[in-house]
Design an enzyme around this catalytic site. Structure first.
Site, PDB file in Angstrom:
ATOM      1  N   LYS A   1       0.822  -1.224   0.000  1.00  0.00           N
ATOM      2  CA  LYS A   1       0.000   0.000   0.000  1.00  0.00           C
ATOM      3  C   LYS A   1       0.853   1.270   0.000  1.00  0.00           C
ATOM      4  CE  LYS A   1      -0.822  -0.064   4.919  1.00  0.00           C
ATOM      5  NZ  LYS A   1       0.189   0.910   5.330  1.00  0.00           N
TER       6      LYS A   1
ATOM      7  N   ARG B   1      -5.357   3.710  12.641  1.00  0.00           N
ATOM      8  CA  ARG B   1      -5.153   2.299  12.918  1.00  0.00           C
ATOM      9  C   ARG B   1      -6.213   1.738  13.857  1.00  0.00           C
ATOM     10  NH1 ARG B   1       0.380   0.187  11.689  1.00  0.00           N
ATOM     11  NH2 ARG B   1       1.255   2.138  11.051  1.00  0.00           N
TER      12      ARG B   1
ATOM     13  N   ARG C   1      12.283  -9.882   1.384  1.00  0.00           N
ATOM     14  CA  ARG C   1      12.941  -8.571   1.306  1.00  0.00           C
ATOM     15  C   ARG C   1      14.424  -8.697   1.625  1.00  0.00           C
ATOM     16  NH1 ARG C   1       9.003  -5.013   5.159  1.00  0.00           N
ATOM     17  NH2 ARG C   1       7.231  -4.773   3.758  1.00  0.00           N
TER      18      ARG C   1
ATOM     19  N   ARG D   1      16.511  -7.862   7.092  1.00  0.00           N
ATOM     20  CA  ARG D   1      16.323  -7.148   8.361  1.00  0.00           C
ATOM     21  C   ARG D   1      15.885  -8.150   9.426  1.00  0.00           C
ATOM     22  NH1 ARG D   1      13.521  -3.142   5.207  1.00  0.00           N
ATOM     23  NH2 ARG D   1      14.732  -1.231   5.062  1.00  0.00           N
TER      24      ARG D   1
ATOM     25  N   ARG E   1       3.020  -9.257  14.293  1.00  0.00           N
ATOM     26  CA  ARG E   1       2.548  -7.949  13.824  1.00  0.00           C
ATOM     27  C   ARG E   1       1.196  -8.077  13.123  1.00  0.00           C
ATOM     28  NH1 ARG E   1       6.976  -5.272  10.227  1.00  0.00           N
ATOM     29  NH2 ARG E   1       5.495  -3.563  10.070  1.00  0.00           N
TER      30      ARG E   1
END
Ligand SMILES: [Zn+2]
Length: 221
Positions: free
Chosen positions: A16, A91, A130, A163, A174
């Site tokens: 997004k 949120r 990633r 990461r 998360r």
């Protein structure tokens, strides 16, 4: 409608943020993430920034009301004629409610909320793919934007790393937190006829066309 005022909702890994940047260019809108707005206020050492910094430094969550104040302060700095995309805010339902009050005061009603949807399994797959250059911080994704040579940065040739937060356990936690907070938010915007679902399970160009189709419809109405 002049320019649309939009919210992009969705968990990390749905693309997004990328779409917010693309739509900002395409429709001449201001895209603003809550992270950017918080950092700006802290850097400018504004009154709100100092308050935010106290929470950040003590490691406690910034309260809903303060985050909304930060976002409204950011909105007040946007060019007057510009529409905008809020990325990653609100949120929670309390944030959405206080945002609605603030926007009403400014006579800036919200035009649409785009909810980026992607299966959790696929989100985990994307985020664990990633990579970041250990030297120049250039980012890659083994699924969409792989380096020319495996494990090596195209720009500087240094080693690519993952990461620490981009591992499956961290992402799963998360996502669970995200879900808990945003399920009520989705129904909040659904009952206000503002919600538009975006299937994020496609290549970025295809998702961009789906997002643009929603924005075009909003602009025509
Ligand atoms: Zn590099």
């Amino acid at each position: 409608m002049a320019r649309p005022r939009l919210i992009f909702l969705g968990p990390p890994g749905t693309g997004k943020g990328t779409q917010a940047a693309r739509m900002a260019t395409r429709y001449n809108l201001t895209a603003c993430s809550s992270g950017d707005a918080l950092r700006d206020e802290i850097r400018e050492q504004s009154e709100i920034g100092r308050q935010v910094n106290e929470y950040v430094e003590s490691g406690t969550l910034v309260p809903d009301e303060l985050i909304t104040d930060v976002m409204l302060a950011a909105i007040d700095k946007f060019p007057e004629s510009s529409g905008f995309i809020l990325d990653g805010f609100p949120r929670t339902v309390p944030q959405a409610e206080s945002l609605a009050v603030g926007m009403e005061k400014r006579s800036l009603p919200l035009d649409g909320v785009l909810d980026f949807q992607l299966d959790h399994r696929k989100i985990i797959e994307r985020i664990t793919s990633r990579r970041i250059c250990s030297n120049c911080n250039r980012t890659y994704n083994l699924l969409f934007m792989p380096p020319a040579v495996a494990g090596q940065c195209d720009a500087c040739g240094h080693k690519l790393l993952q990461r620490v937060d981009d591992c499956e356990d961290v992402i799963a936690t998360r996502l669970a937190t995200y879900e808990e907070l945003t399920v009520p938010l989705v129904s909040y915007y659904t009952t206000r006829n503002l919600l538009h679902r975006i299937d994020a399970d496609a290549a970025p160009d295809q998702v961009a066309e789906a997002v643009a189709a929603v924005i075009d419809r909003l602009l025509e109405s």
